[in-house]
Write a protein that holds these residues in place. Structure first.
Motif, PDB file in Angstrom:
ATOM      1  N   GLU A  12       0.826  -1.208   0.000  1.00  0.00           N
ATOM      2  CA  GLU A  12       0.000   0.000   0.000  1.00  0.00           C
ATOM      3  C   GLU A  12       0.858   1.255   0.000  1.00  0.00           C
ATOM      4  OE1 GLU A  12      -3.878   0.528   2.552  1.00  0.00           O
ATOM      5  OE2 GLU A  12      -2.175   1.255   3.726  1.00  0.00           O
ATOM      6  N   ILE A  13       0.418   2.267  -0.745  1.00  0.00           N
ATOM      7  CA  ILE A  13       1.066   3.577  -0.687  1.00  0.00           C
ATOM      8  C   ILE A  13       0.033   4.609  -0.230  1.00  0.00           C
ATOM      9  CG2 ILE A  13       2.809   3.121  -2.439  1.00  0.00           C
ATOM     10  CD1 ILE A  13       1.072   4.674  -4.435  1.00  0.00           C
ATOM     11  N   ARG A  14       0.525   5.670   0.380  1.00  0.00           N
ATOM     12  CA  ARG A  14      -0.333   6.758   0.847  1.00  0.00           C
ATOM     13  C   ARG A  14       0.002   8.022   0.076  1.00  0.00           C
ATOM     14  NH1 ARG A  14      -2.052   8.093   6.974  1.00  0.00           N
ATOM     15  NH2 ARG A  14      -2.990  10.147   6.644  1.00  0.00           N
ATOM     16  N   VAL A  15      -1.009   8.646  -0.472  1.00  0.00           N
ATOM     17  CA  VAL A  15      -0.837   9.860  -1.272  1.00  0.00           C
ATOM     18  C   VAL A  15      -1.463  11.031  -0.518  1.00  0.00           C
ATOM     19  CG1 VAL A  15      -1.292  11.005  -3.470  1.00  0.00           C
ATOM     20  CG2 VAL A  15      -0.910   8.528  -3.413  1.00  0.00           C
ATOM     21  N   GLU A  16      -0.646  12.014  -0.201  1.00  0.00           N
ATOM     22  CA  GLU A  16      -1.112  13.220   0.481  1.00  0.00           C
ATOM     23  C   GLU A  16      -1.110  14.377  -0.518  1.00  0.00           C
ATOM     24  OE1 GLU A  16      -2.212  13.627   3.492  1.00  0.00           O
ATOM     25  OE2 GLU A  16      -1.663  11.734   4.487  1.00  0.00           O
ATOM     26  N   SER A  17      -2.310  14.903  -0.811  1.00  0.00           N
ATOM     27  CA  SER A  17      -2.442  16.044  -1.720  1.00  0.00           C
ATOM     28  C   SER A  17      -2.730  17.280  -0.881  1.00  0.00           C
ATOM     29  CB  SER A  17      -3.571  15.794  -2.722  1.00  0.00           C
ATOM     30  OG  SER A  17      -3.311  14.633  -3.491  1.00  0.00           O
ATOM     31  N   TYR A  18      -1.710  18.087  -0.644  1.00  0.00           N
ATOM     32  CA  TYR A  18      -1.843  19.212   0.277  1.00  0.00           C
ATOM     33  C   TYR A  18      -2.649  20.357  -0.309  1.00  0.00           C
ATOM     34  CZ  TYR A  18       1.571  16.890   3.212  1.00  0.00           C
ATOM     35  OH  TYR A  18       2.203  15.989   4.013  1.00  0.00           O
ATOM     36  N   GLY A  19      -2.656  20.465  -1.648  1.00  0.00           N
ATOM     37  CA  GLY A  19      -3.413  21.553  -2.265  1.00  0.00           C
ATOM     38  C   GLY A  19      -4.901  21.434  -2.014  1.00  0.00           C
ATOM     39  N   VAL A  20      -5.409  20.196  -2.065  1.00  0.00           N
ATOM     40  CA  VAL A  20      -6.848  19.975  -1.847  1.00  0.00           C
ATOM     41  C   VAL A  20      -7.111  19.329  -0.493  1.00  0.00           C
ATOM     42  CG1 VAL A  20      -7.399  19.829  -4.280  1.00  0.00           C
ATOM     43  CG2 VAL A  20      -6.671  17.769  -3.081  1.00  0.00           C
ATOM     44  N   ARG A  21      -6.058  19.168   0.291  1.00  0.00           N
ATOM     45  CA  ARG A  21      -6.144  18.595   1.636  1.00  0.00           C
ATOM     46  C   ARG A  21      -6.848  17.239   1.638  1.00  0.00           C
ATOM     47  NH1 ARG A  21      -7.558  23.805   5.535  1.00  0.00           N
ATOM     48  NH2 ARG A  21      -5.706  25.046   4.949  1.00  0.00           N
ATOM     49  N   LYS A  22      -6.329  16.341   0.804  1.00  0.00           N
ATOM     50  CA  LYS A  22      -6.880  14.994   0.724  1.00  0.00           C
ATOM     51  C   LYS A  22      -5.795  13.960   0.946  1.00  0.00           C
ATOM     52  CE  LYS A  22     -11.004  15.457  -2.192  1.00  0.00           C
ATOM     53  NZ  LYS A  22     -11.668  15.006  -3.445  1.00  0.00           N
ATOM     54  N   SER A  23      -6.164  12.891   1.609  1.00  0.00           N
ATOM     55  CA  SER A  23      -5.265  11.766   1.821  1.00  0.00           C
ATOM     56  C   SER A  23      -5.909  10.533   1.210  1.00  0.00           C
ATOM     57  CB  SER A  23      -5.022  11.551   3.315  1.00  0.00           C
ATOM     58  OG  SER A  23      -4.192  10.437   3.529  1.00  0.00           O
ATOM     59  N   ARG A  24      -5.123   9.786   0.416  1.00  0.00           N
ATOM     60  CA  ARG A  24      -5.674   8.626  -0.279  1.00  0.00           C
ATOM     61  C   ARG A  24      -4.744   7.427  -0.122  1.00  0.00           C
ATOM     62  NH1 ARG A  24      -9.501   8.510  -4.007  1.00  0.00           N
ATOM     63  NH2 ARG A  24      -9.363  10.777  -4.278  1.00  0.00           N
ATOM     64  N   LEU A  25      -5.327   6.256   0.156  1.00  0.00           N
ATOM     65  CA  LEU A  25      -4.572   5.020   0.232  1.00  0.00           C
ATOM     66  C   LEU A  25      -4.790   4.218  -1.051  1.00  0.00           C
ATOM     67  CD1 LEU A  25      -5.311   3.969   3.920  1.00  0.00           C
ATOM     68  CD2 LEU A  25      -3.216   5.001   3.029  1.00  0.00           C
ATOM     69  N   VAL A  26      -3.704   3.753  -1.651  1.00  0.00           N
ATOM     70  CA  VAL A  26      -3.770   2.986  -2.896  1.00  0.00           C
ATOM     71  C   VAL A  26      -3.148   1.622  -2.660  1.00  0.00           C
ATOM     72  CG1 VAL A  26      -3.058   2.868  -5.315  1.00  0.00           C
ATOM     73  CG2 VAL A  26      -3.617   5.082  -4.289  1.00  0.00           C
ATOM     74  N   VAL A  27      -3.919   0.570  -2.873  1.00  0.00           N
ATOM     75  CA  VAL A  27      -3.385  -0.790  -2.785  1.00  0.00           C
ATOM     76  C   VAL A  27      -2.721  -1.084  -4.120  1.00  0.00           C
ATOM     77  CG1 VAL A  27      -3.894  -3.213  -2.364  1.00  0.00           C
ATOM     78  CG2 VAL A  27      -5.224  -1.437  -1.201  1.00  0.00           C
ATOM     79  N   ALA A  28      -1.416  -0.881  -4.182  1.00  0.00           N
ATOM     80  CA  ALA A  28      -0.690  -0.944  -5.446  1.00  0.00           C
ATOM     81  C   ALA A  28      -0.295  -2.364  -5.840  1.00  0.00           C
ATOM     82  CB  ALA A  28       0.556  -0.060  -5.365  1.00  0.00           C
ATOM     83  N   HIS A  29       0.047  -3.204  -4.853  1.00  0.00           N
ATOM     84  CA  HIS A  29       0.512  -4.564  -5.133  1.00  0.00           C
ATOM     85  C   HIS A  29       0.065  -5.494  -4.011  1.00  0.00           C
ATOM     86  CE1 HIS A  29       3.238  -3.189  -8.378  1.00  0.00           C
ATOM     87  NE2 HIS A  29       3.410  -2.128  -7.599  1.00  0.00           N
ATOM     88  N   GLU A  30       0.047  -6.785  -4.317  1.00  0.00           N
ATOM     89  CA  GLU A  30      -0.281  -7.775  -3.295  1.00  0.00           C
ATOM     90  C   GLU A  30       0.908  -8.018  -2.367  1.00  0.00           C
ATOM     91  OE1 GLU A  30      -1.680 -11.314  -5.152  1.00  0.00           O
ATOM     92  OE2 GLU A  30      -3.519 -10.391  -5.921  1.00  0.00           O
TER      93      GLU A  30
END
Length: 209
Positions: A12-30
Protein backbone atom coordinates in the motif's frame (compact mmCIF):
# COMPACT_ATOMS: atom_id res chain seq x y z
CA UNK A 1 2.04 19.78 -3.57
CA UNK A 2 1.92 15.98 -3.36
CA UNK A 3 3.69 13.61 -1.00
CA UNK A 4 3.80 9.82 -1.45
CA UNK A 5 4.95 7.39 1.23
CA UNK A 6 4.40 3.77 2.20
CA UNK A 7 1.09 2.84 3.76
CA UNK A 8 0.68 0.82 6.93
CA UNK A 9 -0.36 -2.32 5.04
CA UNK A 10 1.71 -4.49 2.72
CA UNK A 11 1.64 -3.31 -0.89
CA UNK A 12 0.00 0.00 0.00
CA UNK A 13 1.07 3.58 -0.69
CA UNK A 14 -0.33 6.76 0.85
CA UNK A 15 -0.84 9.86 -1.27
CA UNK A 16 -1.11 13.22 0.48
CA UNK A 17 -2.44 16.04 -1.72
CA UNK A 18 -1.84 19.21 0.28
CA UNK A 19 -3.41 21.55 -2.27
CA UNK A 20 -6.85 19.98 -1.85
CA UNK A 21 -6.14 18.59 1.64
CA UNK A 22 -6.88 14.99 0.72
CA UNK A 23 -5.27 11.77 1.82
CA UNK A 24 -5.67 8.63 -0.28
CA UNK A 25 -4.57 5.02 0.23
CA UNK A 26 -3.77 2.99 -2.90
CA UNK A 27 -3.38 -0.79 -2.79
CA UNK A 28 -0.69 -0.94 -5.45
CA UNK A 29 0.51 -4.56 -5.13
CA UNK A 30 -0.28 -7.78 -3.30
CA UNK A 31 3.33 -8.11 -2.09
CA UNK A 32 5.38 -5.43 -0.34
CA UNK A 33 6.46 -2.26 -2.15
CA UNK A 34 10.12 -2.40 -3.18
CA UNK A 35 10.40 0.93 -4.97
CA UNK A 36 8.22 3.89 -5.96
CA UNK A 37 8.76 7.16 -7.79
CA UNK A 38 6.67 10.33 -7.89
CA UNK A 39 6.71 12.36 -11.12
CA UNK A 40 8.04 15.88 -10.98
CA UNK A 41 4.58 17.43 -11.43
CA UNK A 42 3.07 15.20 -8.73
CA UNK A 43 0.37 13.88 -11.06
CA UNK A 44 1.51 10.26 -11.35
CA UNK A 45 3.47 7.75 -9.29
CA UNK A 46 5.12 4.49 -10.36
CA UNK A 47 5.34 1.50 -8.03
CA UNK A 48 7.15 -1.84 -8.12
CA UNK A 49 6.74 -4.75 -5.72
CA UNK A 50 9.26 -7.16 -4.25
CA UNK A 51 8.48 -9.56 -7.11
CA UNK A 52 9.94 -7.06 -9.56
CA UNK A 53 8.04 -8.29 -12.62
CA UNK A 54 5.44 -5.54 -12.99
CA UNK A 55 5.57 -1.76 -12.66
CA UNK A 56 2.32 0.13 -12.22
CA UNK A 57 1.61 3.80 -12.85
CA UNK A 58 -1.09 5.49 -10.75
CA UNK A 59 -2.99 8.75 -10.89
CA UNK A 60 -2.31 10.57 -7.62
CA UNK A 61 -5.49 12.65 -7.93
CA UNK A 62 -7.97 9.76 -7.80
CA UNK A 63 -5.81 6.68 -7.14
CA UNK A 64 -6.72 5.02 -10.44
CA UNK A 65 -4.41 2.64 -12.28
CA UNK A 66 -3.25 4.22 -15.51
CA UNK A 67 -0.77 1.75 -16.94
CA UNK A 68 0.88 -1.57 -16.17
CA UNK A 69 4.17 -2.62 -17.77
CA UNK A 70 6.22 -5.78 -17.49
CA UNK A 71 9.95 -5.72 -16.76
CA UNK A 72 10.37 -9.47 -17.23
CA UNK A 73 8.98 -12.89 -16.45
CA UNK A 74 11.28 -13.84 -13.56
CA UNK A 75 11.57 -12.23 -10.13
CA UNK A 76 13.95 -9.31 -9.76
CA UNK A 77 14.93 -6.63 -7.27
CA UNK A 78 14.00 -3.20 -8.59
CA UNK A 79 16.68 -0.65 -7.70
CA UNK A 80 15.25 2.56 -9.13
CA UNK A 81 12.45 4.12 -11.18
CA UNK A 82 12.66 7.40 -13.11
CA UNK A 83 10.24 9.53 -15.11
CA UNK A 84 11.37 11.74 -17.97
CA UNK A 85 10.72 15.46 -17.54
CA UNK A 86 7.67 15.23 -19.81
CA UNK A 87 6.33 12.01 -18.20
CA UNK A 88 6.55 10.41 -21.63
CA UNK A 89 9.02 7.72 -20.56
CA UNK A 90 9.67 5.54 -17.52
CA UNK A 91 13.06 3.96 -16.82
CA UNK A 92 13.60 0.94 -14.56
CA UNK A 93 16.82 -0.62 -13.23
CA UNK A 94 17.07 -3.98 -11.49
CA UNK A 95 19.53 -6.61 -10.29
CA UNK A 96 19.20 -8.39 -13.64
CA UNK A 97 21.78 -6.06 -15.13
CA UNK A 98 19.37 -4.43 -17.57
CA UNK A 99 17.86 -0.95 -17.71
CA UNK A 100 14.45 -0.80 -19.39
CA UNK A 101 12.67 2.23 -20.85
CA UNK A 102 8.88 2.11 -21.21
CA UNK A 103 6.58 4.41 -23.15
CA UNK A 104 3.86 6.14 -21.13
CA UNK A 105 0.70 7.09 -23.00
CA UNK A 106 -0.58 10.58 -22.09
CA UNK A 107 -4.18 9.71 -23.03
CA UNK A 108 -4.20 6.89 -20.49
CA UNK A 109 -3.02 9.17 -17.69
CA UNK A 110 -6.40 10.89 -17.67
CA UNK A 111 -8.70 7.97 -18.40
CA UNK A 112 -8.38 5.96 -15.19
CA UNK A 113 -7.97 2.19 -15.13
CA UNK A 114 -6.62 0.63 -18.29
CA UNK A 115 -6.87 -3.10 -18.74
CA UNK A 116 -3.58 -4.13 -20.23
CA UNK A 117 -4.97 -7.37 -21.59
CA UNK A 118 -7.41 -5.41 -23.76
CA UNK A 119 -5.13 -2.60 -24.86
CA UNK A 120 -3.15 -2.24 -28.06
CA UNK A 121 0.24 -0.53 -27.98
CA UNK A 122 3.23 -0.30 -30.26
CA UNK A 123 5.43 -1.59 -27.47
CA UNK A 124 3.46 -4.82 -27.02
CA UNK A 125 5.22 -7.85 -28.47
CA UNK A 126 1.99 -9.27 -29.88
CA UNK A 127 -0.55 -6.62 -30.93
CA UNK A 128 -3.67 -8.73 -30.82
CA UNK A 129 -6.16 -6.01 -31.63
CA UNK A 130 -4.56 -5.30 -34.99
CA UNK A 131 -3.65 -8.85 -35.95
CA UNK A 132 -5.61 -11.51 -37.74
CA UNK A 133 -5.60 -13.50 -34.48
CA UNK A 134 -7.68 -10.96 -32.58
CA UNK A 135 -10.62 -13.33 -32.50
CA UNK A 136 -8.75 -15.57 -30.04
CA UNK A 137 -7.52 -12.68 -27.87
CA UNK A 138 -9.49 -13.95 -24.90
CA UNK A 139 -7.95 -17.40 -25.22
CA UNK A 140 -4.25 -16.53 -25.30
CA UNK A 141 -2.37 -16.17 -21.98
CA UNK A 142 -2.20 -12.63 -20.60
CA UNK A 143 1.59 -12.86 -20.80
CA UNK A 144 1.45 -12.18 -24.55
CA UNK A 145 -0.44 -8.92 -24.16
CA UNK A 146 1.72 -7.18 -21.54
CA UNK A 147 3.35 -3.89 -22.44
CA UNK A 148 7.07 -4.45 -22.76
CA UNK A 149 9.96 -2.00 -22.77
CA UNK A 150 10.78 0.10 -25.81
CA UNK A 151 14.54 0.14 -25.21
CA UNK A 152 17.09 -1.71 -23.09
CA UNK A 153 20.69 -1.33 -21.99
CA UNK A 154 22.76 -4.29 -20.76
CA UNK A 155 24.99 -3.87 -17.73
CA UNK A 156 27.26 -6.06 -15.65
CA UNK A 157 25.11 -8.18 -13.34
CA UNK A 158 25.78 -8.14 -9.63
CA UNK A 159 26.09 -4.39 -9.04
CA UNK A 160 23.37 -1.97 -8.02
CA UNK A 161 22.52 0.70 -10.58
CA UNK A 162 20.51 3.91 -10.28
CA UNK A 163 18.95 5.31 -13.45
CA UNK A 164 17.85 8.83 -14.44
CA UNK A 165 17.03 10.71 -17.63
CA UNK A 166 19.74 12.96 -18.99
CA UNK A 167 19.37 16.65 -19.87
CA UNK A 168 19.40 15.86 -23.60
CA UNK A 169 16.38 14.30 -25.26
CA UNK A 170 16.13 10.48 -25.20
CA UNK A 171 19.25 10.05 -23.08
CA UNK A 172 19.70 7.90 -19.98
CA UNK A 173 22.27 8.29 -17.20
CA UNK A 174 23.20 5.22 -15.16
CA UNK A 175 25.27 5.23 -11.97
CA UNK A 176 26.61 2.02 -10.46
CA UNK A 177 27.69 1.24 -6.91
CA UNK A 178 30.89 -0.12 -8.47
CA UNK A 179 31.80 3.44 -9.53
CA UNK A 180 30.60 3.09 -13.09
CA UNK A 181 28.92 5.88 -15.04
CA UNK A 182 27.07 5.34 -18.32
CA UNK A 183 25.38 7.80 -20.62
CA UNK A 184 23.20 6.18 -23.28
CA UNK A 185 20.72 7.16 -25.95
CA UNK A 186 17.62 5.31 -27.10
CA UNK A 187 15.64 5.58 -30.32
CA UNK A 188 11.98 6.32 -29.44
CA UNK A 189 10.81 5.03 -32.82
CA UNK A 190 12.74 1.82 -33.43
CA UNK A 191 13.61 1.03 -29.80
CA UNK A 192 15.86 -1.95 -29.09
CA UNK A 193 19.33 -1.76 -27.60
CA UNK A 194 20.49 1.67 -26.50
CA UNK A 195 23.63 3.28 -27.86
CA UNK A 196 26.37 3.89 -25.31
CA UNK A 197 27.64 7.48 -25.57
CA UNK A 198 29.94 7.65 -22.58
CA UNK A 199 31.49 5.45 -19.90
CA UNK A 200 33.67 6.17 -16.87
CA UNK A 201 34.56 4.34 -13.70
CA UNK A 202 35.38 6.70 -10.87
CA UNK A 203 36.71 3.97 -8.58
CA UNK A 204 39.01 2.54 -11.23
CA UNK A 205 40.79 5.44 -12.94
CA UNK A 206 42.11 4.78 -16.42
CA UNK A 207 45.84 4.11 -16.63
CA UNK A 208 47.85 7.03 -17.91
CA UNK A 209 51.07 6.56 -19.82
Amino acid sequence: MVLVCLGLKKGEIRVESYGVRKSRLVVAHESRIACFKLARDGGIVATASSKGTLVRVWNTRDGSLLQEVRRGADRAEIYSLAFSSTNEWLAVSSNKGTVHVFSLKPCQRSQGIVKTSDSSDRNTLVSLSSSSLSFIKGVLPRYFSWEWSVAQFRLVEGSQYIVAFGPKENTIVILGMDGSFYRCKFDPTTGGEMTQLEYHNFLKPEDTC
